[in-house]
Write a protein that holds these residues in place. Structure first.
Motif, PDB file in Angstrom:
ATOM      1  N   LEU A  67      -4.063   8.469   8.327  1.00 46.78           N
ATOM      2  CA  LEU A  67      -3.040   7.994   7.404  1.00 46.78           C
ATOM      3  C   LEU A  67      -2.284   6.802   7.983  1.00 46.78           C
ATOM      4  O   LEU A  67      -1.920   5.872   7.257  1.00 46.78           O
ATOM      5  N   THR A  68      -2.061   6.827   9.272  1.00 43.20           N
ATOM      6  CA  THR A  68      -1.382   5.705   9.920  1.00 43.20           C
ATOM      7  C   THR A  68      -2.202   4.426   9.766  1.00 43.20           C
ATOM      8  O   THR A  68      -1.665   3.336   9.502  1.00 43.20           O
ATOM      9  N   ARG A  71      -1.928   3.340   6.014  1.00 40.39           N
ATOM     10  CA  ARG A  71      -0.619   2.996   5.467  1.00 40.39           C
ATOM     11  C   ARG A  71      -0.329   1.503   5.620  1.00 40.39           C
ATOM     12  O   ARG A  71      -0.568   0.904   6.661  1.00 40.39           O
ATOM     13  N   THR A  73       1.720  -1.672   6.380  1.00 40.44           N
ATOM     14  CA  THR A  73       2.826  -2.003   7.281  1.00 40.44           C
ATOM     15  C   THR A  73       2.983  -3.515   7.297  1.00 40.44           C
ATOM     16  O   THR A  73       2.094  -4.245   6.858  1.00 40.44           O
ATOM     17  N   TYR A  90      -9.360   8.600   3.154  1.00 41.25           N
ATOM     18  CA  TYR A  90      -8.187   9.029   2.387  1.00 41.25           C
ATOM     19  C   TYR A  90      -8.480  10.299   1.594  1.00 41.25           C
ATOM     20  O   TYR A  90      -7.663  11.225   1.568  1.00 41.25           O
ATOM     21  N   LEU A 144       0.581   4.691  -0.386  1.00 44.42           N
ATOM     22  CA  LEU A 144       0.251   4.430   1.020  1.00 44.42           C
ATOM     23  C   LEU A 144      -0.040   2.956   1.241  1.00 44.42           C
ATOM     24  O   LEU A 144       0.261   2.394   2.295  1.00 44.42           O
ATOM     25  N   VAL A 175       5.615  10.054   1.157  1.00 43.53           N
ATOM     26  CA  VAL A 175       5.775   9.213  -0.026  1.00 43.53           C
ATOM     27  C   VAL A 175       6.879   9.810  -0.889  1.00 43.53           C
ATOM     28  O   VAL A 175       6.885  11.014  -1.145  1.00 43.53           O
TER      29      VAL A 175
END
Length: 803
Positions: A67-68, A71, A73, A90, A144, A175
């Motif tokens: 997930l990092t 996501r 950024t 995912y 995400l 979320v």
């Protein structure tokens, strides 16, 4: 793990591979415009599911790491289209997180649906296959990715329910999620729209757009820029309601005037003074009726341009009196005439007809007339949806309108296979010569099934018919539950019991959308629930009886879909008659059905002639196509208005948010007055005064523009008398009316500033006429429910002129 509510536990079903469809059929289907092959992502979905099934304790470390990486950024940025590997990662995470946070195991087919929607395809999924979970998985993916997501539902109840229901999953993704309903305050809306994912009904979001368009200060704005939109029941929203205008109205600046024609119309005689067309979509004055009108208003020549308003008023009142039927098109509840949606069977919340027709219905029913006012702004549902950067959605009947979605929204639709193959039996249609004979057959079929304990759902077209069948069944000793627009608040309770032993439910089309009838009852924890499910299954499951075809095969399919949930047994059958609307449109479609079945019936009135059902298929397709054509025409009339509104809104946004833009019209036109006011008012106070005046004039001119275009549209069909194309003429008039719009706004603003009273270092905006509507309200317009009134005028005039 349990998989309930919309799903039932079951073994894994492979979704990949190309073997589900025969080659010839497959080639035909996927060469059809707008139809997508969803199985292209089957292997990816299967792989994600297999990884999740094989995951052990290491998943607690693997999922956060994946997930990092997924996501968005500041370093990674947004990645609107994940690679296949990222998408698989995912889906793997989503399956594990849903299981951990909600104790539900997603089906492989749900992962397949989510994969397709994330890639932008609209999906068709049967009832009970878990569309709500799929929507959440898709919304979570976009969130995400740093996208702002709106999940659009058909009503406030579903928006609130689904947001709370899916909250544990969103929390596991970190979320934020919220919902917006009509009961939420402005401040709460502003906060809710800040969330990553917002659940809101289509109408409520549209009304908030309209409210933001009239904001007079930046702090009043509620919405964030639109990005991703996920539409539940997407065919209902993007097809059935695409050209429905959402309206913001306010108390009129001038009292509205109208001609009272109710007494005159109520005294007209059918056949003599007016005639009704076979499909009951139009009613027209005869020559005798025209003569009576001219005798009543001798100073008005009805077939002149000056007589058009009176002629239109008479036609509107006549439509209300003759064609709009209580307990069919509307119900009277709480002292109000409430419209019933013909595609949902529910009361259309906050919906009304255009003021003239609304008032005519209220007069007919002896009700207090609702407040009328000027339209401040309007927005078509189609324009609302098109304002999003990305749109997808799900429905039980999306593929049937795939070509429409492709043509109008550039969207493709594809079917997702059921988790378990459907074994529902769709029995041959039974067609009867008359409605009375058909009704008797329906009651007999329901009683026969009920005698065995098999649950029965009878689907009807309207409130009156549902209550009539309930009375017929009760008279024969059968206790039944009625579900219609009168008691729509009890929908969940009634549907929860509709699959139990001995249950008989009579419902309008509202039982065809957003419901899931579970055999044995909806509560799996109830004592003996499993045994009752098995008992009902042994009896053949739920029997759905449809009383007469709907205008669209999609609506028939939605009712059929109440039976056969997730591989359960079930059956459906349509009972039609030659009196039904599908057959009554025969003259319009040139089918001559009544003549074709003359003498071809048995003793009970059952039509025995082969091929009549096929003719009804054709009539139904033509009926739906006519609706599409009507929508397309409505869109063409509104397309240019939508463009003009965007031009105005661009300038309005600048004036609202930029100080320089708020001052610019005055600096170029009346710098002397501006300099004078600068000596009296502080800098920011002067800006706010100039802004308030400019926004007021812009909104007032736009409201006047809409009123002018409405009047022009009402009479534009008269151009057909001169062999002109009404649409082309309307567009020409619309362009002409808008020419110089912003210049006129600026002139009015400068004139107001010039005469602005200043006293003791302050200005009195109200004294200068800068008064906002004392009250505003929102509603949905069911525009031209029987076709254009102007069309009827033209038809009569052409007849009078011998053309």
């Amino acid at each position: 793990m349990r998989n309930d509510k919309e799903r039932g536990a079951g073994s894994r079903t492979k979704t990949g591979g190309k073997s589900r469809l025969g080659g010839t059929f497959r080639n035909w289907l996927f060469n059809t415009a707008g139809v997508a092959d969803t199985e292209d992502l089957g292997q990816l979905a299967d792989s994600a599911a297999a990884r999740a099934d094989a995951a052990d304790q290491d998943a607690s470390t693997t999922v956060p790491e994946l997930l990092t990486g997924l996501r968005a950024t500041p370093e990674n940025g947004k990645n609107p289209i994940w690679t296949d590997q990222q998408l698989e990662d995912y889906l793997f995470c989503a399956r594990i997180l849903v299981a951990e946070s909600m104790d539900v195991t997603l089906f492989d087919t749900q992962l397949l649906a989510a994969a397709n929607m994330i890639r932008g395809t609209v999906v068709e999924m049967d009832t009970g296959e878990g569309k709500t979970f799929v929507g959440a998985v898709v919304a979570g993916a976009h969130a995400l990715n740093g996208r702002r997501v709106h999940v659009l539902t058909v009503n406030d109840y579903l928006a609130q329910r689904d947001a709370e229901w899916m909250r544990p999953f969103y929390d596991s993704l970190s979320v934020t999620v919220s919902s917006v309903s009509a009961a939420v305050s402005r401040q709460e809306r502003q906060q809710a729209y800040q969330s990553d994912v917002v659940y809101v009904s289509v109408n409520e979001l549209g009304f908030d757009v309209l409210r933001d368009r009239t904001a007079t200060a930046p702090a009043q704005l509620m919405l964030q820029p639109f990005d991703v939109c996920i539409v539940d029941e997407i065919d209902s929203v993007l097809v059935d309601e695409a050209t429905v205008p959402l309206v913001l109205a306010g108390r009129a600046r001038a009292e509205l005037q109208s001609v009272d024609v109710a007494d005159f119309v109520s005294g007209l005689n059918p056949d003599t003074d007016y005639t009704v067309e076979a499909d009951r979509r139009n009613v027209s004055l005869t020559d005798a009726g025209i003569d009576r009108a001219e005798a009543r208003w001798p100073d008005v020549e009805l077939y002149s341009a000056a007589g058009t308003p009176l002629f239109s008023s008479i036609n509107v009142a006549l439509h209300a009196q003759v064609l709009l039927q209580r307990d069919v098109d509307y119900i009277v509840r709480d002292g109000q005439a409430q419209i019933v949606s013909d595609s949902r069977g529910r009361v259309a919340s906050m919906q009304r007809w255009p003021d003239g027709l609304q008032a005519a219905v209220e007069t007919k029913e002896g009700l207090v007339k609702t407040e009328q006012g000027e339209v401040l702004d309007q927005l078509l549902v189609k324009d609302l949806i098109k304002s999003f950067a990305n749109v997808t959605g799900m429905s039980g009947t999306a593929v049937a309108v795939a070509e429409y979605l492709r043509t109008n929204y550039l969207l493709d639709a594809g079917r997702i296979p059921s988790h378990k193959a459907s074994i529902r039996g769709d029995r041959p249609e039974q067609i009867y010569a008359t409605g009375t004979q058909r009704d008797a057959a329906v009651v007999a079929a329901a009683m026969e099934a009920h005698a065995t304990g098999q649950p029965v759902l009878i689907g009807t077209h309207d409130v009156g018919t549902s209550e009539r069948f309930a009375a017929l069944l009760t008279g024969n000793g059968v206790t039944c539950q009625v579900l219609n627009a009168r008691n729509d608040s009890l929908e969940a309770q009634i549907i929860a019991q509709a699959g139990r032993l001995n249950a008989v439910t009579v419902s309008t089309q509202m039982a065809g959308r957003g419901t899931d009838i579970v055999l044995g009852g909806a509560d799996p924890h109830r004592e003996n629930a499993e045994a009752e499910h098995a008992a009902v299954a042994a009896l053949g499951g739920l029997l759905v009886i449809i009383v007469g075809r709907f205008y669209s095969r999609r609506l028939d399919a939605q009712l059929r879909g109440r039976a056969g949930r997730q591989g359960d047994p079930g059956a459906s059958i349509i009972f039609s008659s030659m009196d039904d609307p599908a057959a009554n449109g025969q003259e319009t479609h040139g089918l001559e059905l009544s003549d074709s079945v003359s003498g071809a019936t048995d003793d009970d009135g059952l039509v025995t002639k082969v091929g009549v059902s096929t003719l009804l298929d054709r009539a139904q397709r033509l009926s739906e196509q006519e609706r599409f054509t009507t929508q397309e025409n409505s869109w063409k009339y509104n397309e240019l208005i939508a463009y003009q509104r965007q031009v105005v809104l661009t300038e309005r946004s600048k004036a609202l948010l930029e100080d320089a833009a708020a001052l610019e019209p005055y600096e170029f036109g009346d710098a002397g007055r501006l300099a004078e006011l600068r000596r009296v008012l502080a800098g920011q106070d002067l800006i706010e005064v100039c802004r308030a005046i400019l926004l007021f004039e812009m909104d007032a001119h736009w409201s006047d523009h809409l009123a002018l275009l409405s009047e022009q549209r009402a009479a534009i069909h008269l151009r057909a008398l001169g062999r002109q194309n009404p649409l082309d003429e309307y567009r020409r008039e619309t362009i002409f009316a808008f020419d110089g719009f912003l210049n006129r706004v600026h002139d009015s603003a400068r004139a107001t500033l010039q005469s602005l009273p200043v006293k003791d270092g302050a200005v009195d905006l109200e004294a200068a006429g800068i008064r906002r509507a004392s009250s505003t309200w929102t509603y949905v317009v069911n525009e031209d429910p029987f076709g254009s009134q102007s069309d009827q005028i033209v038809k009569w005039l052409l007849k009078k002129m011998g053309k």
